[in-house]
Scaffold this motif. Sequence first.
Motif, PDB file in Angstrom:
ATOM      1  N   SER A  17       0.821  -1.218   0.000  1.00 47.88           N
ATOM      2  CA  SER A  17       0.000   0.000   0.000  1.00 47.88           C
ATOM      3  C   SER A  17       0.853   1.266   0.000  1.00 47.88           C
ATOM      4  N   GLY A  18       2.107   1.156   0.471  1.00 47.35           N
ATOM      5  CA  GLY A  18       2.988   2.313   0.470  1.00 47.35           C
ATOM      6  C   GLY A  18       3.255   2.857  -0.921  1.00 47.35           C
ATOM      7  N   LEU A  19       3.060   2.024  -1.933  1.00 47.72           N
ATOM      8  CA  LEU A  19       3.286   2.444  -3.317  1.00 47.72           C
ATOM      9  C   LEU A  19       2.133   3.285  -3.866  1.00 47.72           C
ATOM     10  N   LEU A  20       0.962   3.162  -3.272  1.00 46.92           N
ATOM     11  CA  LEU A  20      -0.255   3.670  -3.886  1.00 46.92           C
ATOM     12  C   LEU A  20      -0.278   5.180  -4.075  1.00 46.92           C
ATOM     13  N   GLU A  21      -0.109   5.929  -2.987  1.00 43.22           N
ATOM     14  CA  GLU A  21      -0.283   7.383  -3.075  1.00 43.22           C
ATOM     15  C   GLU A  21       0.689   8.024  -4.054  1.00 43.22           C
ATOM     16  N   PRO A  22       1.987   7.712  -3.997  1.00 49.28           N
ATOM     17  CA  PRO A  22       2.894   8.330  -4.984  1.00 49.28           C
ATOM     18  C   PRO A  22       2.542   7.972  -6.431  1.00 49.28           C
ATOM     19  N   LEU A  23       2.152   6.706  -6.664  1.00 46.26           N
ATOM     20  CA  LEU A  23       1.862   6.284  -8.031  1.00 46.26           C
ATOM     21  C   LEU A  23       0.578   6.903  -8.576  1.00 46.26           C
ATOM     22  N   THR A  24      -0.502   6.827  -7.802  1.00 45.96           N
ATOM     23  CA  THR A  24      -1.786   7.330  -8.299  1.00 45.96           C
ATOM     24  C   THR A  24      -1.798   8.856  -8.372  1.00 45.96           C
ATOM     25  N   ALA A  25      -1.270   9.518  -7.345  1.00 43.55           N
ATOM     26  CA  ALA A  25      -1.239  10.987  -7.364  1.00 43.55           C
ATOM     27  C   ALA A  25      -0.315  11.488  -8.463  1.00 43.55           C
ATOM     28  N   GLY A  26       0.824  10.830  -8.648  1.00 47.47           N
ATOM     29  CA  GLY A  26       1.748  11.237  -9.696  1.00 47.47           C
ATOM     30  C   GLY A  26       1.141  11.093 -11.079  1.00 47.47           C
ATOM     31  N   TYR A  27       0.459   9.971 -11.311  1.00 44.51           N
ATOM     32  CA  TYR A  27      -0.156   9.745 -12.620  1.00 44.51           C
ATOM     33  C   TYR A  27      -1.184  10.827 -12.926  1.00 44.51           C
ATOM     34  N   LEU A  28      -1.976  11.205 -11.921  1.00 45.65           N
ATOM     35  CA  LEU A  28      -2.984  12.246 -12.110  1.00 45.65           C
ATOM     36  C   LEU A  28      -2.351  13.610 -12.362  1.00 45.65           C
ATOM     37  N   HIS A  29      -1.415  14.024 -11.511  1.00 50.47           N
ATOM     38  CA  HIS A  29      -0.887  15.384 -11.574  1.00 50.47           C
ATOM     39  C   HIS A  29      -0.009  15.621 -12.804  1.00 50.47           C
ATOM     40  N   HIS A  30       0.613  14.577 -13.328  1.00 49.10           N
ATOM     41  CA  HIS A  30       1.408  14.746 -14.540  1.00 49.10           C
ATOM     42  C   HIS A  30       0.523  14.997 -15.768  1.00 49.10           C
ATOM     43  N   ARG A  31      -0.777  14.714 -15.651  1.00 46.83           N
ATOM     44  CA  ARG A  31      -1.652  14.770 -16.824  1.00 46.83           C
ATOM     45  C   ARG A  31      -2.779  15.790 -16.714  1.00 46.83           C
ATOM     46  N   ILE A  32      -2.758  16.608 -15.682  1.00 47.40           N
ATOM     47  CA  ILE A  32      -3.841  17.564 -15.499  1.00 47.40           C
ATOM     48  C   ILE A  32      -3.285  18.971 -15.398  1.00 47.40           C
ATOM     49  N   ASP A  33      -4.080  19.936 -15.819  1.00 49.85           N
ATOM     50  CA  ASP A  33      -3.669  21.328 -15.780  1.00 49.85           C
ATOM     51  C   ASP A  33      -3.640  21.848 -14.354  1.00 49.85           C
ATOM     52  N   SER A  34      -2.800  22.834 -14.110  1.00 51.65           N
ATOM     53  CA  SER A  34      -2.644  23.393 -12.770  1.00 51.65           C
ATOM     54  C   SER A  34      -3.947  23.954 -12.216  1.00 51.65           C
ATOM     55  N   SER A  35      -4.778  24.531 -13.076  1.00 49.51           N
ATOM     56  CA  SER A  35      -6.009  25.164 -12.608  1.00 49.51           C
ATOM     57  C   SER A  35      -7.047  24.167 -12.137  1.00 49.51           C
ATOM     58  N   LEU A  36      -6.825  22.867 -12.422  1.00 51.10           N
ATOM     59  CA  LEU A  36      -7.746  21.810 -11.976  1.00 51.10           C
ATOM     60  C   LEU A  36      -7.126  20.904 -10.923  1.00 51.10           C
ATOM     61  N   ARG A  37      -5.885  21.166 -10.576  1.00 50.91           N
ATOM     62  CA  ARG A  37      -5.105  20.200  -9.814  1.00 50.91           C
ATOM     63  C   ARG A  37      -5.733  19.839  -8.457  1.00 50.91           C
ATOM     64  N   ALA A  38      -6.050  20.821  -7.647  1.00 50.84           N
ATOM     65  CA  ALA A  38      -6.591  20.550  -6.314  1.00 50.84           C
ATOM     66  C   ALA A  38      -7.998  19.972  -6.386  1.00 50.84           C
ATOM     67  N   THR A  39      -8.799  20.467  -7.331  1.00 54.40           N
ATOM     68  CA  THR A  39     -10.175  19.975  -7.473  1.00 54.40           C
ATOM     69  C   THR A  39     -10.183  18.505  -7.856  1.00 54.40           C
ATOM     70  N   ALA A  40      -9.364  18.122  -8.830  1.00 50.65           N
ATOM     71  CA  ALA A  40      -9.312  16.729  -9.269  1.00 50.65           C
ATOM     72  C   ALA A  40      -8.806  15.827  -8.151  1.00 50.65           C
ATOM     73  N   ASP A  41      -7.811  16.293  -7.402  1.00 50.14           N
ATOM     74  CA  ASP A  41      -7.293  15.518  -6.287  1.00 50.14           C
ATOM     75  C   ASP A  41      -8.374  15.315  -5.226  1.00 50.14           C
ATOM     76  N   SER A  42      -9.191  16.350  -5.014  1.00 47.35           N
ATOM     77  CA  SER A  42     -10.273  16.249  -4.048  1.00 47.35           C
ATOM     78  C   SER A  42     -11.323  15.234  -4.480  1.00 47.35           C
ATOM     79  N   PHE A  43     -11.522  15.090  -5.788  1.00 46.40           N
ATOM     80  CA  PHE A  43     -12.464  14.096  -6.278  1.00 46.40           C
ATOM     81  C   PHE A  43     -12.046  12.692  -5.865  1.00 46.40           C
TER      82      PHE A  43
END
Length: 395
Positions: free
Chosen positions: A316-342
């Motif tokens: 489970s230690g792998l999960l947060e860095p992998l999933t958050a990294g995959y999302l943030h590398h592919r989303i615009d800055s103006s949506l970053r916090a909102t998408a993470d909150s989803f």
Amino acid sequence: MNVKNNVRLLYACRFFQSLIPAYVIERLFWEQRGMTIPMVVYTELIFAVTVMLLEVPTGIAADRLGRRRLLILSALMGCFEFVILVYASQFWHFAAVVVIAGIARSAASGAENALLYDTLLQHGQEARFERHLGRMQAIDLTAAVLAALCGSLLASRFELELNYWISACAAGIALCVTLLLAEPRSAVSGEAAEPAAVGWGLAWTVPLRFFRKNPGVRSVVLCGIVAGAAMSYIYEFWQLYLERLNIEIAYFGLVSAVLMLIQLPGSIFAHRLKGRIRYRTLLTGIIAVFAAGFLYAAWAKDITGLAAMMLVCFVSGLLEPLTAGYLHHRIDSSLRATADSFQSLGENAVLMLSGLGFGYMSSRYDIFGGYGWMAAVCGAWLIYMIAAGGRKIED
């Protein structure tokens, strides 16, 4: 304020926000103040509802008003939480505390990762996001272990209130550190006009369109949601599992420390694995370990079942860095916090829905039946990942 210092400051914030010795004696303290088990359950429901209502609005606010402001709000709420608890004596006091805790959780969710990523992006170091996020998670776990060990020792020698005063001090230090953060330029420069072009009431539809148009990101985020919800049942109920195995309470502190520390290697080295193993293979393997680990823990009903739970914690230690990294590398800055909150919102929703089955199976077959239910949930998601969910995941 220097943006270059943000990473180190975020490390410090995580440390002091997790250095909370009150958590190790929380249920004892609440019981001492007159909180019965049904009352505690009611407060947990209030907390869950508060988080679900505020998760996305606070993410939108972080993207529009700045991530630093939301992190300061979260840290301030954390201070109020422990000060109120010291004097709490009635149910509504504790209800107010969980609402405050829900505000703090929602305000920080999304904003922290967004501020970290945009800080790195501003200096051309966004490729190191998973590395820094893994280190933050490692610092989080280390501080929690120290707090648990010291908190139990303090509680055995002094009044329980001392743990809460120390926790309030740690929260106060975290607030002071948060005030030193700087807002990255990319977070306020208006890189994308789409979120700004819609009103606050419709802003939540923008990340939904993003997820709909990017099935690979959607699959990765859903993977994190399912696994994150499953991990909650280990965090919340491992004590009952040990009690059913007739393990003495004296060993509970050691087991708690091991369950947290065993996640450190995955947190620290996740960034290295993503460059050597395909994302789809990594995530499918993690979910497979989850399904097998919960199934074995439900079936074995002995110390080897505890070992299976530890294996789940390890991956489970792998999960947060992998999933958050995959999302943030592919989303615009103006949506970053909102998408993470989803993602956080989805995790709470899955947690509540899966809790219905977990509660029913536990009532019929004890905690082992509950873990069997979670094995079925993870197994169903594993089948989906193999059949269709992982096909759109890019490396």
